[in-house]
Write a protein that holds these residues in place. Structure first.
Motif, PDB file in Angstrom:
ATOM      1  N   GLY A  37       0.744  -1.294  -0.022  1.00  9.44           N
ATOM      2  CA  GLY A  37       0.014   0.018   0.106  1.00  9.44           C
ATOM      3  C   GLY A  37       0.859   1.221   0.012  1.00  9.44           C
ATOM      4  N   ARG A  38       2.034   1.204  -0.218  1.00  7.72           N
ATOM      5  CA  ARG A  38       2.876   2.368  -0.415  1.00  7.72           C
ATOM      6  C   ARG A  38       2.933   3.143  -1.596  1.00  7.72           C
ATOM      7  NH1 ARG A  38       6.137  -1.112   3.036  1.00  7.72           N
ATOM      8  NH2 ARG A  38       7.334  -1.736   0.921  1.00  7.72           N
ATOM      9  N   ARG A  39       2.332   2.295  -2.699  1.00 13.90           N
ATOM     10  CA  ARG A  39       2.431   2.729  -3.805  1.00 13.90           C
ATOM     11  C   ARG A  39       1.254   2.543  -4.848  1.00 13.90           C
ATOM     12  NH1 ARG A  39       6.816   3.830  -7.966  1.00 13.90           N
ATOM     13  NH2 ARG A  39       8.353   4.052  -6.331  1.00 13.90           N
ATOM     14  N   ALA A  40       0.735   3.080  -5.569  1.00 15.29           N
ATOM     15  CA  ALA A  40      -0.402   2.938  -6.543  1.00 15.29           C
ATOM     16  C   ALA A  40      -0.031   1.924  -7.633  1.00 15.29           C
ATOM     17  CB  ALA A  40      -1.156   4.148  -6.910  1.00 15.29           C
ATOM     18  N   ILE A  41      -0.831   1.353  -8.282  1.00 12.85           N
ATOM     19  CA  ILE A  41      -0.493   0.768  -9.398  1.00 12.85           C
ATOM     20  C   ILE A  41      -0.536   1.653 -10.584  1.00 12.85           C
ATOM     21  CG2 ILE A  41      -1.227  -1.251 -11.119  1.00 12.85           C
ATOM     22  CD1 ILE A  41      -2.231  -2.706  -8.669  1.00 12.85           C
ATOM     23  N   SER A  42       0.319   1.709 -11.366  1.00 11.73           N
ATOM     24  CA  SER A  42       0.603   2.884 -12.413  1.00 11.73           C
ATOM     25  C   SER A  42      -0.385   2.171 -13.597  1.00 11.73           C
ATOM     26  CB  SER A  42       1.958   3.280 -12.791  1.00 11.73           C
ATOM     27  OG  SER A  42       2.397   2.161 -13.457  1.00 11.73           O
ATOM     28  N   LYS A  43      -0.698   3.086 -14.565  1.00 10.80           N
ATOM     29  CA  LYS A  43      -1.355   2.454 -15.658  1.00 10.80           C
ATOM     30  C   LYS A  43      -0.498   1.515 -16.530  1.00 10.80           C
ATOM     31  CE  LYS A  43      -4.536   6.453 -16.305  1.00 10.80           C
ATOM     32  NZ  LYS A  43      -4.554   7.429 -17.191  1.00 10.80           N
ATOM     33  N   ASP A  44       0.906   1.891 -16.560  1.00 12.82           N
ATOM     34  CA  ASP A  44       1.571   0.958 -17.228  1.00 12.82           C
ATOM     35  C   ASP A  44       1.851  -0.301 -16.665  1.00 12.82           C
ATOM     36  OD1 ASP A  44       3.683   0.724 -19.357  1.00 12.82           O
ATOM     37  OD2 ASP A  44       5.322   0.705 -17.632  1.00 12.82           O
ATOM     38  N   ILE A  45       1.859  -0.272 -15.426  1.00 11.43           N
ATOM     39  CA  ILE A  45       1.852  -1.656 -14.651  1.00 11.43           C
ATOM     40  C   ILE A  45       0.779  -2.358 -15.045  1.00 11.43           C
ATOM     41  CG2 ILE A  45       2.325  -2.791 -12.419  1.00 11.43           C
ATOM     42  CD1 ILE A  45       4.611  -0.558 -11.681  1.00 11.43           C
ATOM     43  N   ALA A  46      -0.271  -1.739 -14.634  1.00 11.70           N
ATOM     44  CA  ALA A  46      -1.691  -2.394 -14.951  1.00 11.70           C
ATOM     45  C   ALA A  46      -1.646  -3.015 -16.239  1.00 11.70           C
ATOM     46  CB  ALA A  46      -2.694  -1.144 -14.727  1.00 11.70           C
ATOM     47  N   ARG A  47      -1.310  -2.441 -17.380  1.00 10.76           N
ATOM     48  CA  ARG A  47      -1.214  -3.068 -18.462  1.00 10.76           C
ATOM     49  C   ARG A  47      -0.356  -4.342 -18.737  1.00 10.76           C
ATOM     50  NH1 ARG A  47      -1.809   2.555 -20.510  1.00 10.76           N
ATOM     51  NH2 ARG A  47       0.667   2.723 -20.382  1.00 10.76           N
ATOM     52  N   LYS A  48       0.917  -3.931 -18.163  1.00 15.22           N
ATOM     53  CA  LYS A  48       1.531  -5.345 -18.266  1.00 15.22           C
ATOM     54  C   LYS A  48       1.086  -6.466 -17.293  1.00 15.22           C
ATOM     55  CE  LYS A  48       5.733  -2.602 -18.767  1.00 15.22           C
ATOM     56  NZ  LYS A  48       7.031  -2.064 -18.128  1.00 15.22           N
ATOM     57  N   LEU A  49       0.418  -6.046 -16.185  1.00 16.05           N
ATOM     58  CA  LEU A  49      -0.196  -7.097 -15.346  1.00 16.05           C
ATOM     59  C   LEU A  49      -1.326  -7.854 -16.142  1.00 16.05           C
ATOM     60  CD1 LEU A  49      -0.098  -5.531 -11.652  1.00 16.05           C
ATOM     61  CD2 LEU A  49       1.094  -7.336 -12.602  1.00 16.05           C
ATOM     62  N   ALA A  50      -2.264  -6.878 -16.767  1.00 16.55           N
ATOM     63  CA  ALA A  50      -3.418  -7.635 -17.519  1.00 16.55           C
ATOM     64  C   ALA A  50      -2.892  -8.501 -18.429  1.00 16.55           C
ATOM     65  CB  ALA A  50      -4.250  -6.138 -17.978  1.00 16.55           C
ATOM     66  N   ARG A  51      -1.969  -8.025 -19.418  1.00 14.30           N
ATOM     67  CA  ARG A  51      -1.318  -8.915 -20.272  1.00 14.30           C
ATOM     68  C   ARG A  51      -0.747 -10.143 -19.543  1.00 14.30           C
ATOM     69  NH1 ARG A  51       3.000  -5.905 -22.407  1.00 14.30           N
ATOM     70  NH2 ARG A  51       1.564  -4.022 -22.290  1.00 14.30           N
ATOM     71  N   ARG A  52      -0.174 -10.202 -18.724  1.00 14.04           N
ATOM     72  CA  ARG A  52       0.713 -11.344 -17.964  1.00 14.04           C
ATOM     73  C   ARG A  52      -0.560 -12.395 -17.525  1.00 14.04           C
ATOM     74  NH1 ARG A  52       2.754 -14.508 -14.602  1.00 14.04           N
ATOM     75  NH2 ARG A  52       5.011 -14.626 -14.328  1.00 14.04           N
ATOM     76  N   PHE A  53      -1.591 -11.743 -16.965  1.00 17.13           N
ATOM     77  CA  PHE A  53      -2.769 -12.579 -16.445  1.00 17.13           C
ATOM     78  C   PHE A  53      -4.021 -12.430 -17.265  1.00 17.13           C
ATOM     79  CE2 PHE A  53      -0.345 -11.426 -12.684  1.00 17.13           C
ATOM     80  CZ  PHE A  53      -0.141 -12.616 -12.116  1.00 17.13           C
ATOM     81  N   HIS A  54      -3.964 -12.032 -18.535  1.00 19.97           N
ATOM     82  CA  HIS A  54      -5.198 -12.288 -19.637  1.00 19.97           C
ATOM     83  C   HIS A  54      -6.457 -11.852 -18.959  1.00 19.97           C
ATOM     84  CE1 HIS A  54      -2.415 -14.493 -21.863  1.00 19.97           C
ATOM     85  NE2 HIS A  54      -1.991 -15.239 -20.884  1.00 19.97           N
ATOM     86  N   VAL A  55      -6.398 -10.600 -18.506  1.00 21.90           N
ATOM     87  CA  VAL A  55      -7.429  -9.768 -17.892  1.00 21.90           C
ATOM     88  C   VAL A  55      -7.358  -8.327 -18.249  1.00 21.90           C
ATOM     89  CG1 VAL A  55      -7.759 -11.303 -15.745  1.00 21.90           C
ATOM     90  CG2 VAL A  55      -6.309  -9.226 -15.742  1.00 21.90           C
ATOM     91  N   SER A  56      -8.556  -7.777 -17.968  1.00 27.85           N
ATOM     92  CA  SER A  56      -8.563  -6.200 -18.321  1.00 27.85           C
ATOM     93  C   SER A  56      -7.755  -5.505 -17.282  1.00 27.85           C
ATOM     94  CB  SER A  56      -9.844  -5.874 -18.223  1.00 27.85           C
ATOM     95  OG  SER A  56      -9.831  -4.384 -18.275  1.00 27.85           O
ATOM     96  N   PRO A  57      -7.149  -4.555 -17.977  1.00 29.05           N
ATOM     97  CA  PRO A  57      -6.274  -3.661 -17.291  1.00 29.05           C
ATOM     98  C   PRO A  57      -6.834  -2.622 -15.945  1.00 29.05           C
ATOM     99  CG  PRO A  57      -5.550  -3.077 -19.383  1.00 29.05           C
ATOM    100  CD  PRO A  57      -6.718  -4.182 -19.234  1.00 29.05           C
ATOM    101  N   ALA A  58      -8.503  -2.459 -16.366  1.00 27.11           N
ATOM    102  CA  ALA A  58      -9.347  -1.855 -15.509  1.00 27.11           C
ATOM    103  C   ALA A  58      -9.232  -2.766 -14.257  1.00 27.11           C
ATOM    104  CB  ALA A  58     -10.584  -1.815 -16.028  1.00 27.11           C
ATOM    105  N   LEU A  59      -8.888  -4.040 -13.908  1.00 29.14           N
ATOM    106  CA  LEU A  59      -8.954  -4.763 -12.940  1.00 29.14           C
ATOM    107  C   LEU A  59      -8.034  -4.060 -11.833  1.00 29.14           C
ATOM    108  CD1 LEU A  59     -10.064  -7.396 -11.393  1.00 29.14           C
ATOM    109  CD2 LEU A  59      -8.249  -8.505 -12.387  1.00 29.14           C
ATOM    110  N   PHE A  60      -6.913  -3.672 -12.515  1.00 30.63           N
ATOM    111  CA  PHE A  60      -5.760  -2.975 -11.453  1.00 30.63           C
ATOM    112  C   PHE A  60      -5.773  -1.826 -11.235  1.00 30.63           C
ATOM    113  CE2 PHE A  60      -4.489  -6.940 -13.687  1.00 30.63           C
ATOM    114  CZ  PHE A  60      -4.037  -7.837 -12.653  1.00 30.63           C
TER     115      PHE A  60
END
Length: 61
Positions: A37-60
């Motif tokens: 909880g010390r840092r928010a998930i940036s849009k860039d990281i959200a996109r990378k996580l979404a790609r990795r887990f095959h979900v929408s970036p909006a989830l992050f």
């Protein structure tokens, strides 16, 4: 949604994921900061996580 993503990550044990396993998404230190909880998930990281887990970036964000 970020709380949801953090909860999902905390339950990662059954998937045997480690912070280092997400090195293709962000440095381990940044992943640690997000999970603690010390840092928010940036849009860039959200996109990378979404790609990795095959979900929408909006989830992050």
């Amino acid at each position: 949604m970020r709380r949801f993503a953090r909860e999902k990550w905390r339950k990662r044990g059954r998937h045997e994921l480690k912070q280092d396993d997400l090195a293709d998404c962000a440095p381990q230190g940044r992943i640690s900061d997000i999970l603690n909880g010390r840092r928010a998930i940036s849009k860039d990281i959200a996109r990378k996580l979404a790609r990795r887990f095959h979900v929408s970036p909006a989830l992050f964000v």
